[in-house]
Enzyme design. Structure first.
Site, mmCIF file in Angstrom:
data_model
loop_
_atom_site.group_PDB
_atom_site.id
_atom_site.type_symbol
_atom_site.label_atom_id
_atom_site.label_comp_id
_atom_site.label_asym_id
_atom_site.label_seq_id
_atom_site.Cartn_x
_atom_site.Cartn_y
_atom_site.Cartn_z
ATOM 1 N N LYS A 189 -2.628 6.540 1.334
ATOM 2 C CA LYS A 189 -2.513 6.931 2.756
ATOM 3 C C LYS A 189 -1.587 8.145 2.837
ATOM 4 C CE LYS A 189 -2.413 4.562 7.219
ATOM 5 N NZ LYS A 189 -3.624 5.115 7.784
ATOM 6 N N ARG A 237 0.836 -1.214 0.000
ATOM 7 C CA ARG A 237 0.000 0.000 0.000
ATOM 8 C C ARG A 237 0.865 1.256 0.000
ATOM 9 N NH1 ARG A 237 -4.547 0.234 4.486
ATOM 10 N NH2 ARG A 237 -2.796 0.824 5.789
ATOM 11 N N GLU A 258 -16.432 6.193 4.757
ATOM 12 C CA GLU A 258 -15.576 5.685 5.842
ATOM 13 C C GLU A 258 -16.005 6.231 7.190
ATOM 14 O OE1 GLU A 258 -11.405 4.448 5.155
ATOM 15 O OE2 GLU A 258 -11.374 6.304 4.006
HETATM 16 N N1 PLP Z 1 -9.380 4.144 6.555
HETATM 17 C C1 PLP Z 1 -8.553 5.128 6.934
HETATM 18 C C2 PLP Z 1 -8.851 6.506 6.471
HETATM 19 C C3 PLP Z 1 -7.455 4.843 7.748
HETATM 20 O O1 PLP Z 1 -6.638 5.817 8.147
HETATM 21 C C4 PLP Z 1 -7.213 3.518 8.145
HETATM 22 C C5 PLP Z 1 -6.053 3.192 8.951
HETATM 23 O O2 PLP Z 1 -5.059 2.785 8.456
HETATM 24 C C6 PLP Z 1 -8.098 2.530 7.718
HETATM 25 C C7 PLP Z 1 -9.177 2.870 6.935
HETATM 26 C C8 PLP Z 1 -7.881 1.106 8.101
HETATM 27 O O3 PLP Z 1 -6.859 0.543 7.343
HETATM 28 P P1 PLP Z 1 -5.986 -0.633 7.930
HETATM 29 O O4 PLP Z 1 -6.921 -1.724 8.289
HETATM 30 O O5 PLP Z 1 -5.091 -1.029 6.822
HETATM 31 O O6 PLP Z 1 -5.264 -0.101 9.098
HETATM 32 C C1 COI Z 2 -4.390 3.021 11.502
HETATM 33 O O1 COI Z 2 -5.381 2.366 11.794
HETATM 34 O O2 COI Z 2 -3.264 2.519 11.388
HETATM 35 C C2 COI Z 2 -4.474 4.419 11.230
HETATM 36 O O3 COI Z 2 -3.741 4.875 10.411
HETATM 37 C C3 COI Z 2 -5.329 5.252 12.020
HETATM 38 C C4 COI Z 2 -4.562 6.461 12.414
HETATM 39 C C5 COI Z 2 -4.651 7.510 11.370
HETATM 40 C C6 COI Z 2 -4.919 6.929 13.760
#
Ligand code: PLP
Ligand code: COI
Length: 340
Positions: A184, A81, A220
């Site tokens: 991200k 990612r 989201e």
């Molecule tokens: N959506 C957003 C905007 C996020 O910042 C995160 C955190 O990383 C997620 C979703 C969840 O992604 P992940 O499960 O890869 O941490």
């Molecule tokens: C995560 O779940 O890793 C995130 O990035 C959330 C964070 C922005 C607080």
């Protein structure tokens, strides 16, 4: 020496640790990994990260297992990612091996900060990639800095695995449909701060963002993906402005393993009353059951978890995911990397 921390009381916040690791990209190639004990970066005042938001980050966790071993969850997906994000905003990509070595080194060097098994806390790993080269005209930097630091964390929502209340936000968007929502990048979080503040000020744990164009479909839950359960089906949004969550990807697999059907499709807010369970998922949020969604603008409140408890399928998914992450149950999909 173990740090003097009350592990089970940890919040999701920054706790200083001993070391971080850094690597510079110059003259078209990555250099050697460096270890630093400074919490500060010295960067050029015209760095593209500072002016034009050329910046990406990741978030993953390491867990101290029941057997005492250190487990890292799906780092390959975070590496992928971050590479995708780097392409998206024209940065040098961090190769898998460099990402892995930096993450493992940062965890090992700070081993004493990995929360003990059973405390509900884990070691949050934050890889950061920034345009460090100086530019004044708009364009990508030629130099980049990759940093990995770690910090022990507790639950992202103070409620932990208990129902939270969220508010639908319509007067600000976090990401445009063809913008950077799937990447991200820090800019998405800057854009979400107004929504976070509005939701928090009104007494809610997080904003719920809808699609930017029609404000009809669920995008989201702040910094987490959304999922719903209905008729033995796991339903999660398909959208071009949300982050592809690695937790959600894992829950989709676990839901299938548990015999649920899975639907990834636009979810209209008119469907909210029909859901049996709803939740937020992410590395920080893990699975957070949602007990109330307040459509403040319309004066409509959707309620779930009426007995005050997380729903049965969310609970099963939570226990399975955490069980794999902490080594309580087998890891059938090889998601864990042991750090020795
Ligand atoms: N959506 C957003 C905007 C996020 O910042 C995160 C955190 O990383 C997620 C979703 C969840 O992604 P992940 O499960 O890869 O941490
Ligand atoms: C995560 O779940 O890793 C995130 O990035 C959330 C964070 C922005 C607080």
């Amino acid at each position: 020496m173990k740090p003097n921390l009350n592990w089970s009381e940890l919040k999701f916040g920054y706790v200083p640790t001993d070391y971080n690791v850094r690597c510079y990209y110059r003259d078209g190639k990555w250099g050697e990994l460096e270890i630093s004990s400074s919490e500060y970066l010295s960067i050029h005042m015209a760095a593209t990260a500072l002016h034009y938001g050329q910046e990406a980050f990741e978030g993953l966790k390491a867990y101290r297992g029941k057997d005492g071993k250190i487990r890292l969850f799906r780092w390959q997906e975070n590496a992928k990612r971050m590479q995708n994000t780097a392409q998206g905003i024209r940065m040098a990509e961090v190769p898998d091996e460099l990402f892995r070595d930096a993450v493992i080194k940062a965890v090992k060097l700070n081993e004493r900060f990995i929360p003990p098994y059973g405390t509900g806390a884990s070691l949050y790993i934050r890889p950061l990639l920034i345009g460090s080269g100086a530019e004044v005209g708009i364009g990508p930097a030629k130099e980049f800095l990759f940093v990995v630091f770690v910090t022990p964390v507790g639950p992202y929502f103070k409620e932990g695995f208990n129902p939270v209340k969220i508010a639908i936000i319509r007067d600000s968007d976090r990401a445009a449909p063809l913008g950077t929502g799937t990447f991200k990048v820090g800019g998405n979080y800057a854009a979400s701060l107004r929504g976070f503040k509005k939701a928090k000020d009104a007494g809610y744990s997080s904003p719920m963002y809808l699609d930017c164009c029609e404000k009809k479909y669920i995008d989201e839950i702040g910094a987490a993906n959304f999922f719903a359960i209905k008729n033995n089906t796991y339903i999660t949004p398909k959208s071009t402005s949300i982050l592809p969550s690695i937790t959600n990807m894992s829950l989709i697999q676990l839901a299938e393993d548990l015999g649920l059907k899975v639907e990834r499709r636009p979810i209209h807010i008119d469907e909210l009353p029909s859901f049996e369970e709803v939740g937020a998922c992410g590395t920080a949020a893990v699975i957070t059951p949602i007990g109330e969604i307040n459509d403040i603008d319309k004066g409509v409140v959707y309620t779930y978890c009426k007995d005050g408890l997380p729903g049965p399928i969310s609970t099963k998914l939570y226990n399975t995911l955490l069980g794999i992450q902490c080594g309580e149950i087998p890891d059938p999909h090889n998601w864990i990397t042991f750090i020795e």
